[in-house]
Motif scaffolding. Sequence first.
Motif, PDB file in Angstrom:
ATOM      1  N   ASP A   1      -3.404  -1.565  -4.624  1.00 48.89           N
ATOM      2  CA  ASP A   1      -4.202   0.063  -4.458  1.00 48.89           C
ATOM      3  C   ASP A   1      -3.668   0.416  -3.132  1.00 48.89           C
ATOM      4  O   ASP A   1      -3.291   1.775  -2.882  1.00 48.89           O
ATOM      5  N   ALA A   2      -3.715  -0.149  -1.925  1.00 51.67           N
ATOM      6  CA  ALA A   2      -3.192   0.330  -0.813  1.00 51.67           C
ATOM      7  C   ALA A   2      -1.783   0.744  -0.800  1.00 51.67           C
ATOM      8  O   ALA A   2      -1.626   1.857  -0.199  1.00 51.67           O
ATOM      9  N   LEU A   3      -0.763   0.026  -1.349  1.00 47.32           N
ATOM     10  CA  LEU A   3       0.453   0.389  -1.485  1.00 47.32           C
ATOM     11  C   LEU A   3       0.545   1.599  -2.198  1.00 47.32           C
ATOM     12  O   LEU A   3       1.547   2.657  -1.954  1.00 47.32           O
ATOM     13  N   ALA A   4      -0.134   1.667  -3.545  1.00 46.66           N
ATOM     14  CA  ALA A   4      -0.011   2.795  -4.226  1.00 46.66           C
ATOM     15  C   ALA A   4      -0.434   4.187  -3.481  1.00 46.66           C
ATOM     16  O   ALA A   4       0.022   5.255  -3.844  1.00 46.66           O
ATOM     17  N   ALA A   5      -1.590   3.823  -2.659  1.00 48.76           N
ATOM     18  CA  ALA A   5      -2.269   5.200  -1.967  1.00 48.76           C
ATOM     19  C   ALA A   5      -1.224   5.429  -0.965  1.00 48.76           C
ATOM     20  O   ALA A   5      -1.372   6.562  -0.093  1.00 48.76           O
ATOM     21  N   LEU A   6      -0.096   4.816  -0.413  1.00 52.17           N
ATOM     22  CA  LEU A   6       0.827   5.160   0.395  1.00 52.17           C
ATOM     23  C   LEU A   6       2.377   5.682  -0.285  1.00 52.17           C
ATOM     24  O   LEU A   6       3.186   5.934   0.543  1.00 52.17           O
ATOM     25  N   THR A   7       2.480   5.300  -1.539  1.00 53.99           N
ATOM     26  CA  THR A   7       3.678   5.716  -2.197  1.00 53.99           C
ATOM     27  C   THR A   7       3.387   6.437  -3.441  1.00 53.99           C
ATOM     28  O   THR A   7       3.636   7.564  -3.499  1.00 53.99           O
ATOM     29  N   SER A   8       3.092   5.764  -4.672  1.00 52.97           N
ATOM     30  CA  SER A   8       3.210   6.432  -5.947  1.00 52.97           C
ATOM     31  C   SER A   8       2.170   7.547  -6.037  1.00 52.97           C
ATOM     32  O   SER A   8       2.546   8.606  -6.780  1.00 52.97           O
ATOM     33  N   ILE A   9       0.983   7.298  -5.662  1.00 55.28           N
ATOM     34  CA  ILE A   9      -0.186   8.471  -5.881  1.00 55.28           C
ATOM     35  C   ILE A   9       0.408   9.568  -5.065  1.00 55.28           C
ATOM     36  O   ILE A   9       0.241  10.652  -5.756  1.00 55.28           O
ATOM     37  N   PRO A  10       0.516   9.587  -3.869  1.00 55.38           N
ATOM     38  CA  PRO A  10       0.838  10.891  -3.150  1.00 55.38           C
ATOM     39  C   PRO A  10       2.175  11.579  -3.892  1.00 55.38           C
ATOM     40  O   PRO A  10       2.391  12.831  -3.996  1.00 55.38           O
TER      41      PRO A  10
END
Length: 728
Positions: free
Chosen positions: A223-232
Amino acid sequence: AHIVPDSGIFQGQTALVQLNHEGTVLTSAVAQDIAYEVDGWGSDEYPNSLLGVVALLRQTLMDASWYREANAKTKQFPQNNEPFKENKDLDILSDWRKGNKPFIFETSHELSVLRSFNISDEFQLNSWIRGSGYEYRRISEIAKVNPFIILPLDFPSTPDLSHPYQALSFSTSELKHWDMAPDNPAVLIDHGISVALTSNGLNGKEFRKNLSRAVERGLSETDALAALTSIPAEKMGKGDQLGKIKQGFLANLTIVDGNYFQNKSKVVSTWIGGEEYPVLPKYDTDITGEWKLTMGKKWYQLELKKKNNSYSGTIIQDTTKFKLSKLKIGGRFISWQVTLDSTAGPSRFTGHILENRMEGTAHDLQLSWSALKTGVLDEEDEKKEEKENRSELSVFYPEGTYGLENNLQRESQSILVQNTTVWTCGNQGILEGVDILFEDGKVQKIGYSLNPPRGVTKIDGTGKHITPGLIDCHSHSAAFSINEGTQSITAEVRIQDVMNSDDITIYRQLAGGLTMANILHGSANTIGGQNAVIKMRWGATPEYLLYENAMPGIKFALGENVKQSNWGDDNTTRYPQTRMGVEQILRDAFTSAVEYQTEWNDYRNNKKKWKKKVPPRQDLELDALVEILEGKRQIHCHSYRQDEILMLTRVAEDFGFTIGTFQHVLEGYKVADRLREHGANASTFSDWWAYKYEVIDAIPYNGALMTDVGVIVSFNSDSRELARRMNT
C-alpha cells in the motif's frame, strides 16, 4: 512531482512535472488548489477571517456558474444584453466545474476536512483533500465520504519532557497525537480511503524516516508503494504512463541498495524518462579497516568504521586517540577534521581514495599525507532498533482530557429521575417530589410514582431541582472565527461554516447547566454575519451541534464598535465613521436588497421576458437581507443607547420588517414601551455595565423594567466564562 501554488485562497492550477533537467510538463492543469488562507484581524483586506474565506469560496463558485450562463446568453443574444465583461478566472473555474476536474482543499485538522466536504457537497465538486495527519480522529465521518487524500507524513517531534515544568506545557491531546499520528496512514487505508503520500512540509530525511515508521505501524509495503506510485499516477490522469514498471510506460525508476522502506537502505539513483540521475557516486569504495597514516616523517594508526551508512574515524598515536569530525566520503574523495594539538584548532584533511591507498593534503599543517590499508577491524554488532507498534491509545471525542471514549449519541436512552423537584416554567409551576421520564431525547411523562419502563436508567433525584435547560441568547463560543471585520456589511458570512465542536467551552458550559446557545457574529459591522443556534453536544461533529428547528438569524450592531471610534487612530477610513452614517448604510443596504428582490421576483415570474436576457447574479450578501425583508431571518442587534435603538426600529418599519432581539440593550428601560410596540424582544446582561462610556446609563433593573412593560426579556452571557455560571 505534483507542483502546487502556495499563495491565496483559490491558489491556482497544479501541474505534473518530470524532475529531469528540462522540467518536462506532463500535465499543465491537474487540479485547482484551495486553501483556507487568512491574513488575520490586522489586515484590512477582505477576507481577514475564516468566516470570510468560506463566504468568498461560496460566492466565487456561484459566480462561476452564473458567468457561464451569462456569457452564453450575451453571445447568443447581444442585442438583448449589455456588453459582457470577460473574467478569465471565472471562465476557467466554470470550465473546471463543468469538466468535473478536481479541486484540492488544503486542510489543517480533521474538522477542516469536514468543512471541505460541506462545500464540495453544496457545489457538487470533485474534491481531493490535502490531509493534515489528524484524520484518524474523525475517521468514521471521513470514511463515509471516501475521499482521495494527499497525505503529508508530517509526524510531531518527540516532546521534551525532561523537566516537570516543560512537561506541563504539553496538553493531553498533543501527547496523544505524538503517539497516534504515525498510525494515521494505515488507519485511512484500513477504512478503504485512497491515499497518496507526499513530502510536502518535510525535508528528505524526515520523509523516509516517517515512511518507515508508518510501515512499522501497520501500513503495508504494498500500500505504501502504491501511495507513492500507481495511485497518484491514476488520480492525475497518467495511469497509462506512470506508476508501474510495464511495457510502454515511462522509464521513471527509483534504484535502492535494499528495501526502500528500511531506513538503512539508500537510494542509489533515479531514472527519469530513461535517463539516469545518480544519487550516490558510482565509485563507492569501502574504506573500513586499519590504515597506516603518514604525515611528513611521522606515522599514525588510522581506524575507519561504518555504521548505519555513516563513517566514523580515529587517529591513534601510541595510546592517545584523536577523533575525526566532519568525516565525509563522496565517491573517491574523502575529507575530515581533527585536532592533533590541543593548543591549536582543528586541521582540515582532504584527499582521494585509490583502492587500498589514500593520499591528500593536511591544509592547516601544510603537509601531504598518505595512508595504506593494513588490516580489517572486528565488526561490531549493530544494535537492532526496536520496531514500532500501533498505538494502544483510543481516540476520544473530541480529543483531549475531557473527551468521550465513543461518539455514540445518547438521545436514544430512557431515563427516569425519581422524587425530584421540577420547575416547569409553565402553568404547573414548581412540582415537588415528582418523577420525570425522558425517552428519545424528550420529556415523556411527569407525575408521581411513575412505573419505570423496562430497561430504563433510574436516577435518584431526592434533594435535586430540575429546570428547563439554560439557553444563552448571545454567545461567541464553539467557533473558529467570530468576526469578518474588513467591511461594514458582511451578511454573506455564516457562523455555521466555522463551528468548532472541539471547543472546551462546550464542556465547561454544559457543567454550568447550559444546553443551547445562539452563536453570534461579532459586533464590528453594522450588518454582520449569520448566526448559528446550537445544542451543546459534547463529542459531536460541527453539523450535529446545529439545532435544525431554529429560525435563521443575523447579527447587526450599532454604536462605537461599528463606527470604529474604539479601534484606534489607524482605523478611521472604513465607512461609516458616525452614528448618522450607520443609519444611512442600513437604508442603502435595504434599498439595494429591495431592488435585488424585485429583479429576482421578475425573473421567476416572467420566464418569457428573461429568455434572452442574462439572469440576475446571485449575491449571498443580498440574499440574507432579502430573507430579512421576507420575514425568514431574524435580526439580533448589538445595541446600547436609546437613540440608536429607536433609529433601528424606524428603519425596520420603513422597510416592513421587525427586529428579532436587541442584544445588550442597556438603555432598553428608557424605551421599553417602544420596544413592545415594535414587537422586538430584548436580551440583556444581568449585572454587567460601566465597562465603557457608551453604557454609562446602564442600571441593574433594566431587565425587570422591560419585563414589566411587556417586553420578552432574556439574560445572556456574551462571555465564554460567564456562560459557565448563568444560573448564579
